[in-house]
Motif scaffolding. Structure first.
Motif, PDB file in Angstrom:
ATOM      1  N   VAL A   4      71.532   1.790  16.930  1.00 10.77           N
ATOM      2  CA  VAL A   4      70.895   2.893  16.121  1.00 10.77           C
ATOM      3  C   VAL A   4      69.551   3.724  16.746  1.00 10.77           C
ATOM      4  CG1 VAL A   4      68.092   1.927  14.955  1.00 10.77           C
ATOM      5  CG2 VAL A   4      70.274   0.116  15.215  1.00 10.77           C
ATOM      6  N   VAL A   5      70.651   4.544  16.415  1.00 12.50           N
ATOM      7  CA  VAL A   5      70.246   5.805  17.209  1.00 12.50           C
ATOM      8  C   VAL A   5      68.705   6.474  16.928  1.00 12.50           C
ATOM      9  CG1 VAL A   5      70.256   8.807  17.519  1.00 12.50           C
ATOM     10  CG2 VAL A   5      71.847   7.317  16.880  1.00 12.50           C
ATOM     11  N   ARG A   6      67.715   6.763  17.779  1.00  9.94           N
ATOM     12  CA  ARG A   6      66.597   6.723  17.686  1.00  9.94           C
ATOM     13  C   ARG A   6      66.133   8.352  18.082  1.00  9.94           C
ATOM     14  NH1 ARG A   6      62.482   8.064  20.918  1.00  9.94           N
ATOM     15  NH2 ARG A   6      63.056   7.298  23.012  1.00  9.94           N
ATOM     16  N   LYS A   7      67.149   8.798  18.941  1.00 12.66           N
ATOM     17  CA  LYS A   7      66.910  10.693  19.035  1.00 12.66           C
ATOM     18  C   LYS A   7      68.117  10.913  19.401  1.00 12.66           C
ATOM     19  CE  LYS A   7      62.856  11.675  20.394  1.00 12.66           C
ATOM     20  NZ  LYS A   7      62.016  12.534  21.317  1.00 12.66           N
ATOM     21  N   PHE A   8      68.340  12.190  18.913  1.00 10.55           N
ATOM     22  CA  PHE A   8      70.055  12.545  20.153  1.00 10.55           C
ATOM     23  C   PHE A   8      68.798  14.086  20.676  1.00 10.55           C
ATOM     24  CE2 PHE A   8      72.463  11.377  16.839  1.00 10.55           C
ATOM     25  CZ  PHE A   8      73.074  11.179  16.987  1.00 10.55           C
ATOM     26  N   TRP A   9      69.180  14.634  21.918  1.00 12.54           N
ATOM     27  CA  TRP A   9      68.622  15.217  22.414  1.00 12.54           C
ATOM     28  C   TRP A   9      69.589  16.516  23.340  1.00 12.54           C
ATOM     29  CZ3 TRP A   9      63.644  17.149  24.318  1.00 12.54           C
ATOM     30  CH2 TRP A   9      63.707  18.039  25.882  1.00 12.54           C
ATOM     31  N   SER A  10      70.238  17.606  23.501  1.00  4.55           N
ATOM     32  CA  SER A  10      70.638  18.198  23.811  1.00  4.55           C
ATOM     33  C   SER A  10      70.467  19.206  24.822  1.00  4.55           C
ATOM     34  CB  SER A  10      72.120  18.945  22.675  1.00  4.55           C
ATOM     35  OG  SER A  10      71.215  19.886  22.487  1.00  4.55           O
ATOM     36  N   VAL A  11      71.051  19.857  25.439  1.00  8.46           N
ATOM     37  CA  VAL A  11      71.009  20.906  26.130  1.00  8.46           C
ATOM     38  C   VAL A  11      71.780  21.566  26.322  1.00  8.46           C
ATOM     39  CG1 VAL A  11      71.101  19.664  28.418  1.00  8.46           C
ATOM     40  CG2 VAL A  11      69.787  21.566  29.321  1.00  8.46           C
ATOM     41  N   LEU A  12      71.630  23.424  26.654  1.00 10.90           N
ATOM     42  CA  LEU A  12      73.213  23.587  26.671  1.00 10.90           C
ATOM     43  C   LEU A  12      73.178  25.139  27.815  1.00 10.90           C
ATOM     44  CD1 LEU A  12      76.130  25.108  25.925  1.00 10.90           C
ATOM     45  CD2 LEU A  12      75.138  25.921  23.532  1.00 10.90           C
ATOM     46  N   ARG A  65      79.962  16.719  17.934  1.00  9.83           N
ATOM     47  CA  ARG A  65      78.403  17.274  18.050  1.00  9.83           C
ATOM     48  C   ARG A  65      78.327  18.371  19.061  1.00  9.83           C
ATOM     49  NH1 ARG A  65      73.479  15.888  16.669  1.00  9.83           N
ATOM     50  NH2 ARG A  65      73.515  14.539  14.527  1.00  9.83           N
ATOM     51  N   ARG A 133      66.099  10.833  35.717  1.00 11.76           N
ATOM     52  CA  ARG A 133      66.858  11.781  35.604  1.00 11.76           C
ATOM     53  C   ARG A 133      68.189  11.653  36.199  1.00 11.76           C
ATOM     54  NH1 ARG A 133      62.282  15.322  39.025  1.00 11.76           N
ATOM     55  NH2 ARG A 133      61.297  16.052  37.546  1.00 11.76           N
ATOM     56  N   HIS A 156      67.651  14.983  31.607  1.00 13.87           N
ATOM     57  CA  HIS A 156      66.670  13.694  31.917  1.00 13.87           C
ATOM     58  C   HIS A 156      66.005  13.866  30.168  1.00 13.87           C
ATOM     59  CE1 HIS A 156      63.336  16.930  31.679  1.00 13.87           C
ATOM     60  NE2 HIS A 156      62.675  15.098  31.454  1.00 13.87           N
ATOM     61  N   PRO A 158      62.437  13.420  28.282  1.00 11.28           N
ATOM     62  CA  PRO A 158      61.699  12.807  28.754  1.00 11.28           C
ATOM     63  C   PRO A 158      60.294  11.868  28.508  1.00 11.28           C
ATOM     64  CG  PRO A 158      61.162  15.402  27.886  1.00 11.28           C
ATOM     65  CD  PRO A 158      62.460  14.709  27.637  1.00 11.28           C
ATOM     66  N   ASP A 159      60.914  11.023  26.986  1.00  7.29           N
ATOM     67  CA  ASP A 159      60.558  10.126  26.658  1.00  7.29           C
ATOM     68  C   ASP A 159      61.328   8.787  26.180  1.00  7.29           C
ATOM     69  OD1 ASP A 159      61.946  10.759  24.231  1.00  7.29           O
ATOM     70  OD2 ASP A 159      60.063  10.372  23.121  1.00  7.29           O
TER      71      ASP A 159
END
Lengths: 197, 194
Positions: A4-12, A65, A133, A156, A158-159
């Protein structure tokens, strides 16, 4: 048991220079994190290893992705991606060992989609509060001793992770450190057969 | 290019579930950041024109990068915000010079329209300082479901002589808005407020 995925977070990151001469092609480093429910939170569960199989589609989806993110954001082709790493942050109602479930599905997915990469995927893991982090280590995808590619990316969300969640992270990089100049094995010198040199 | 960019950093957050509820379609936020050299460090500079020009350049560039990161058309952008973190050899007013005089117009082109004020935040800080980029509906500032923020930080920036400039764009409001007020569908978007 399902993922169960709550969210994806990415940084580039697109790194042009760090005080020295800018290389012709900027270096790109990116991370994709999935925040998922930890099905083992709150109690000791002895048999957890079947969840590794459950996580395999997520690993492949995330690796694809991440490759697409490089291509879409900066026009970096898959063939230019030559560094990788992975990691996990387990929420405080979980156990460090839960983070270890990510080794197989995360690592093999990246190696497969990056052209059967030969090197081991370096990793870190920890238990932390939301916003914790983690430094994800990065090494060359075919030869772990390539000195110009030893690096790390701090990640990191945040939530996350909430106490009963895990943050599963994949990292890829294109190019060496932006001003790499401390010698050692070069990417141009490797044979790339044993995963080391 | 006017701005001396050391690096660009792009964040995307895609929320699938919130408090046990499926979010379908997911809510998505993107932030595009530039780490730039501050041309006015170390002494008091009266005329901040160079920073205003940088703001004009980055408003379009970062706006376009954020929209591209979401994979949407400019018209599909729903809310936006901007922020800057100034390294310790600079001055808070440097953030104001980048953010306020000229950044908005090219940003509005990047998100098509943008009748509403672009909410902003600024601070001084060391490398790794986090900033919450405020978010508001791009055409109607009173749309309550879109009041939000996105936290961003760059571990190695700003160095003392640098400024981190951030633009955030979304294609949605909060995941589970339910405190009433004006909605996205109700907004007329003519006066920038309602």
């Amino acid at each position: 048991m399902q993922v169960v995925v709550r969210k994806f977070w990415s940084v580039l990151e697109e790194i042009r220079h760090e005080g020295g001469p800018p290389p012709a092609t900027p270096r790109c480093v990116g991370a994709l994190a999935a925040v998922i429910a930890n099905p083992f939170a709150g109690r000791y569960v002895a048999e957890i290893s079947p969840f590794m199989e459950t996580l395999k589609p997520l690993g492949l989806d995330m690796a694809a992705r991440l490759i697409a993110m490089f291509g879409g954001g900066n026009g970096v082709p898959r063939a230019a991606i030559d560094g990788f790493g992975k990691g996990a942050i387990v929420g405080t109602a979980g156990e460090l060992e839960h983070g270890a479930l990510w080794h197989v599905p995360g690592g093999y997915a990246m190696r497969e989609l990056l052209g059967n990469a030969k090197a081991i995927v370096p990793s870190t893991k920890k238990v932390a509060e939301a916003g914790g982090r983690i430094d994800i280590p990065i090494t060359h995808i075919n030869a772990a001793y390539v000195r110009s590619h030893f690096d790390a990316l701090e990640v990191h969300v945040p939530d996350a992770p909430a106490a009963d969640e895990m943050v599963l992270i994949l990292v890829m990089a294109a190019g060496p450190r932006v001003h790499a100049r401390v010698g050692g094995l070069q990417a141009s010198e490797i044979t790339g057969e044993d995963g080391l040199r | 290019m006017m701005s001396k960019v050391r690096k660009f950093v792009i964040f995307v957050e895609e929320t699938r579930r919130e408090m046990g509820q499926d979010i379908d379609p997911p809510t998505r936020k993107a932030a595009a950041l530039a780490v730039i050299e501050n041309p006015c460090t170390g002494k008091f500079v009266q005329d901040l024109e160079p920073l205003m020009q940088i703001g004009e350049e980055l408003g379009g560039l970062l706006g376009e990068k954020a929209v591209a990161a979401l994979g949407i058309t400019p018209a599909q952008a729903q809310s936006y915000g901007k922020a800057a973190i100034v390294g310790s050899d600079g001055e808070l007013e440097h953030a104001a010079a980048i953010l306020h005089p000229r950044l908005g117009k090219p940003l509005r082109q990047a998100v098509e329209k943008g009748a509403a004020l672009v909410p902003s935040a600024k601070k001084m800080g060391g490398a790794g300082t986090a900033i919450d980029v405020p978010l508001g509906h791009k055409d109607a500032a009173y749309v309550r479901s879109h009041f939000d923020a996105m936290e961003v930080r760059v571990p190695d920036a700003p160095r003392p002589g640098e400024i981190v400039v951030a633009v955030a764009v979304t294609d949605s409001g909060r995941p589970l808005p339910r405190v009433g007020g004006l909605t996205h569908d109700q907004a007329e978007g003519k006066d920038g407020l309602r």
